[in-house]
Design a protein around this motif. Structure first.
Motif, PDB file in Angstrom:
ATOM      1  N   TRP A   1     -11.602  33.580 -39.832  1.00  0.00           N
ATOM      2  CA  TRP A   1     -11.792  32.341 -39.084  1.00  0.00           C
ATOM      3  C   TRP A   1     -12.967  31.547 -39.644  1.00  0.00           C
ATOM      4  O   TRP A   1     -12.906  30.311 -39.696  1.00  0.00           O
ATOM      5  N   ALA A   2     -14.018  32.224 -40.039  1.00  0.00           N
ATOM      6  CA  ALA A   2     -15.165  31.516 -40.623  1.00  0.00           C
ATOM      7  C   ALA A   2     -14.755  30.774 -41.894  1.00  0.00           C
ATOM      8  O   ALA A   2     -15.179  29.627 -42.127  1.00  0.00           O
ATOM      9  N   GLY A   3     -13.908  31.414 -42.719  1.00  0.00           N
ATOM     10  CA  GLY A   3     -13.447  30.740 -43.926  1.00  0.00           C
ATOM     11  C   GLY A   3     -12.566  29.541 -43.617  1.00  0.00           C
ATOM     12  O   GLY A   3     -12.694  28.476 -44.260  1.00  0.00           O
ATOM     13  N   ILE A   4     -11.679  29.662 -42.645  1.00  0.00           N
ATOM     14  CA  ILE A   4     -10.812  28.544 -42.275  1.00  0.00           C
ATOM     15  C   ILE A   4     -11.632  27.392 -41.703  1.00  0.00           C
ATOM     16  O   ILE A   4     -11.395  26.209 -42.024  1.00  0.00           O
ATOM     17  N   ARG A   5     -12.601  27.732 -40.865  1.00  0.00           N
ATOM     18  CA  ARG A   5     -13.417  26.669 -40.261  1.00  0.00           C
ATOM     19  C   ARG A   5     -14.214  25.931 -41.327  1.00  0.00           C
ATOM     20  O   ARG A   5     -14.364  24.695 -41.254  1.00  0.00           O
ATOM     21  N   ALA A   6     -14.698  26.684 -42.317  1.00  0.00           N
ATOM     22  CA  ALA A   6     -15.423  26.032 -43.407  1.00  0.00           C
ATOM     23  C   ALA A   6     -14.495  25.084 -44.182  1.00  0.00           C
ATOM     24  O   ALA A   6     -14.896  23.975 -44.571  1.00  0.00           O
ATOM     25  N   LYS A   7     -13.253  25.500 -44.403  1.00  0.00           N
ATOM     26  CA  LYS A   7     -12.297  24.635 -45.099  1.00  0.00           C
ATOM     27  C   LYS A   7     -11.980  23.391 -44.272  1.00  0.00           C
ATOM     28  O   LYS A   7     -11.853  22.275 -44.812  1.00  0.00           O
ATOM     29  N   LEU A   8     -11.841  23.569 -42.955  1.00  0.00           N
ATOM     30  CA  LEU A   8     -11.540  22.431 -42.097  1.00  0.00           C
ATOM     31  C   LEU A   8     -12.692  21.428 -42.079  1.00  0.00           C
ATOM     32  O   LEU A   8     -12.469  20.201 -42.121  1.00  0.00           O
ATOM     33  N   GLU A   9     -13.900  21.926 -42.016  1.00  0.00           N
ATOM     34  CA  GLU A   9     -15.045  21.025 -42.007  1.00  0.00           C
ATOM     35  C   GLU A   9     -15.258  20.347 -43.351  1.00  0.00           C
ATOM     36  O   GLU A   9     -15.878  19.276 -43.425  1.00  0.00           O
ATOM     37  N   ALA A  10     -14.740  20.978 -44.416  1.00  0.00           N
ATOM     38  CA  ALA A  10     -14.887  20.390 -45.751  1.00  0.00           C
ATOM     39  C   ALA A  10     -13.863  19.294 -46.016  1.00  0.00           C
ATOM     40  O   ALA A  10     -13.997  18.541 -46.998  1.00  0.00           O
ATOM     41  N   LEU A  11     -12.832  19.195 -45.190  1.00  0.00           N
ATOM     42  CA  LEU A  11     -11.858  18.128 -45.384  1.00  0.00           C
ATOM     43  C   LEU A  11     -12.527  16.771 -45.171  1.00  0.00           C
ATOM     44  O   LEU A  11     -13.235  16.566 -44.183  1.00  0.00           O
ATOM     45  N   PRO A  12     -12.312  15.849 -46.079  1.00  0.00           N
ATOM     46  CA  PRO A  12     -12.982  14.547 -45.932  1.00  0.00           C
ATOM     47  C   PRO A  12     -12.431  13.761 -44.760  1.00  0.00           C
ATOM     48  O   PRO A  12     -11.246  13.859 -44.425  1.00  0.00           O
ATOM     49  N   GLU A  13     -13.308  13.010 -44.129  1.00  0.00           N
ATOM     50  CA  GLU A  13     -12.874  12.181 -43.012  1.00  0.00           C
ATOM     51  C   GLU A  13     -12.084  10.969 -43.489  1.00  0.00           C
ATOM     52  O   GLU A  13     -11.222  10.474 -42.779  1.00  0.00           O
ATOM     53  N   ARG A  14     -12.425  10.487 -44.687  1.00  0.00           N
ATOM     54  CA  ARG A  14     -11.640   9.393 -45.247  1.00  0.00           C
ATOM     55  C   ARG A  14     -10.372   9.954 -45.897  1.00  0.00           C
ATOM     56  O   ARG A  14     -10.351  11.072 -46.380  1.00  0.00           O
ATOM     57  N   SER A  15      -9.370   9.106 -45.928  1.00  0.00           N
ATOM     58  CA  SER A  15      -8.094   9.527 -46.472  1.00  0.00           C
ATOM     59  C   SER A  15      -8.193   9.736 -47.980  1.00  0.00           C
ATOM     60  O   SER A  15      -8.806   8.942 -48.706  1.00  0.00           O
ATOM     61  N   LEU A  16      -7.583  10.833 -48.427  1.00  0.00           N
ATOM     62  CA  LEU A  16      -7.468  11.095 -49.842  1.00  0.00           C
ATOM     63  C   LEU A  16      -6.202  10.418 -50.378  1.00  0.00           C
ATOM     64  O   LEU A  16      -5.427   9.820 -49.625  1.00  0.00           O
ATOM     65  N   ALA A  17      -6.003  10.559 -51.660  1.00  0.00           N
ATOM     66  CA  ALA A  17      -4.720  10.155 -52.222  1.00  0.00           C
ATOM     67  C   ALA A  17      -3.636  11.038 -51.618  1.00  0.00           C
ATOM     68  O   ALA A  17      -3.884  12.213 -51.318  1.00  0.00           O
ATOM     69  N   PRO A  18      -2.439  10.508 -51.407  1.00  0.00           N
ATOM     70  CA  PRO A  18      -1.406  11.277 -50.720  1.00  0.00           C
ATOM     71  C   PRO A  18      -1.151  12.645 -51.340  1.00  0.00           C
ATOM     72  O   PRO A  18      -1.059  13.639 -50.613  1.00  0.00           O
ATOM     73  N   GLU A  19      -1.037  12.727 -52.647  1.00  0.00           N
ATOM     74  CA  GLU A  19      -0.783  14.027 -53.279  1.00  0.00           C
ATOM     75  C   GLU A  19      -1.974  14.968 -53.101  1.00  0.00           C
ATOM     76  O   GLU A  19      -1.807  16.165 -52.830  1.00  0.00           O
ATOM     77  N   ALA A  20      -3.194  14.437 -53.242  1.00  0.00           N
ATOM     78  CA  ALA A  20      -4.389  15.265 -53.078  1.00  0.00           C
ATOM     79  C   ALA A  20      -4.531  15.740 -51.629  1.00  0.00           C
ATOM     80  O   ALA A  20      -4.922  16.888 -51.365  1.00  0.00           O
TER      81      ALA A  20
END
Length: 390
Positions: free
Chosen positions: A111-130
């Motif tokens: 869960w700690a790893g998943i939460r770190a990945k979720l928090e690392a997702l950018p708030e601004r939109s990425l390119a659709p494929e990215a």
């Protein structure tokens, strides 16, 4: 004349008095062993069921995280601002549950790893494929966490038919169907932006995702049917059947609209998205109801174990009391033990009973043949008045 023998009591023999106590003790030991072993087995079964209830609680927290993450992924692929508020709230609630029971289930590290990945997702939109690649990695980890919870909690090995089918549907098929349906929509959106040279790759990817979305959805439907048909203990009333029917219809609509057009090689994204939204709304209603039903079945089995444990202890206590009473009665009872059988006195004789150790002989006097004890002395003058009167 018969002289009765004196009655001499003899003290009861100690080994004879100890025998009932030894027998009662010999019986009490195996009875106590069986009661203790039965209590241990029942306690072990209770611990297994309590651990499964922890798994149900954890799956309940992961459901909203999965749905919010799929919605955020679809928004990012469609080049819209991802709805971060719902995802953050779901993550915080799941973090509270993991902090409380994650250590016991062995899920804290994942869960700690998943939460770190979720928090690392950018708030601004990425390119659709990215965006599709970034969210896909996190959803894969989240699905693996669902499997980890089912494994460590023991839900995957549940012995009850109804609870097993329910946990399999709500803990595996439902999140897999939700994630795969979201990815199917995302690839359908991406297919419109990809060049014609990638058409074959896109069609292959759509076919794979279509199968990945429909197969777990159909498995969930089959699991719920198996519960309804094979178990009388499961209480799947209108609260379950109504969203279940809606989910089944939405899955059938997804199967139709996910077919690519023969000429263009694309799918009807609008209709597919509508069918997917219907399926997700139905699964959102189904998930807490199915988890509540699993928890109810587990609680019923725990209550039955408590009753069995109480009956076992009561039966062992009654058996122990009976054996103790048997031992006490054997110890306190004194068997009659005499040296010889007494002979009844001769009731036809008018002679008084001779004391032990006294010898009788006739009194020699004129006209009298009475007997007088030897040693009492003979006084002739004592009988003269009697003889004169006679």
């Amino acid at each position: 004349m018969t002289v009765p023998a004196s009655r001499v009591r003899r003290r009861p023999r100690t080994p004879g008095r100890m025998l009932p106590l030894l027998l009662a003790t010999a019986l009490l030991l195996p009875v106590a062993f069986l009661v203790v072993r039965a209590h241990q087995y029942i306690d072990a079964d209770r611990e297994v069921l309590e651990r499964e209830r922890l798994g149900v609680e954890y799956l309940r927290a992961l459901g909203p995280v999965t749905e919010a993450l799929v919605d955020a992924q679809s928004a990012a692929v469609a080049d819209r601002q991802p709805p971060r508020e719902n995802l953050q709230q779901a993550v915080e609630r799941a973090a509270v549950v993991d902090a409380r029971i994650g250590g016991e289930l062995g899920t804290s590290e994942r869960w700690a790893g998943i939460r770190a990945k979720l928090e690392a997702l950018p708030e601004r939109s990425l390119a659709p494929e990215a965006a599709f690649s970034a969210y896909r990695e996190v959803t894969d980890l989240l699905l693996a966490l669902h499997g980890k919870v089912r494994e460590t909690s023991g839900l995957i090995r549940d012995s009850g038919a109804a609870s097993y089918f329910l946990q399999d549907g709500v803990g595996e098929e439902m999140p897999e169907a939700t994630v795969a349906a979201g990815r199917l929509i995302d690839v359908a959106v991406l297919a419109e932006q990809r060049p014609a040279t990638e058409r074959m790759r896109t069609l292959s990817e759509l076919a794979t995702l279509r199968l990945a979305a429909l197969q777990p959805a159909n498995d969930l439907v089959n699991n719920l049917r198996a519960v309804v048909d094979s178990s009388a203990s499961a209480d799947l009333g209108p609260s379950v059947l109504t969203p279940f029917d809606a989910f089944q219809r939405a899955v059938e609509a997804m199967a139709i609209h996910a077919q690519p057009d023969n000429r263009t090689g694309t799918v009807d994204v609008v209709r597919l998205t509508s069918a997917r939204d219907d399926a997700q709304r139905a699964s959102t209603q189904l998930q807490p109801i199915l988890l509540d039903e699993i928890d109810r079945l587990l609680v019923e089995r725990i209550d039955q174990l408590d009753r069995d444990d109480l009956l076992t202890m009561a039966a062992g206590g009654v058996a122990g009391l009976l054996l103790v009473a048997l031992a006490a009665s054997g110890w306190l009872s004194r068997p009659r033990d005499i040296t010889g059988s007494p002979q009844a006195p001769d009731t036809e004789s008018d002679e008084p009973e001779q004391p032990v150790g006294t010898r009788w002989e006739p009194i020699r006097s004129t006209g009298d043949r009475a007997l007088e004890p030897v040693g009492h002395g003979h006084d002739p003058d004592r009988w003269r008045p009697f003889d004169a009167a006679r």
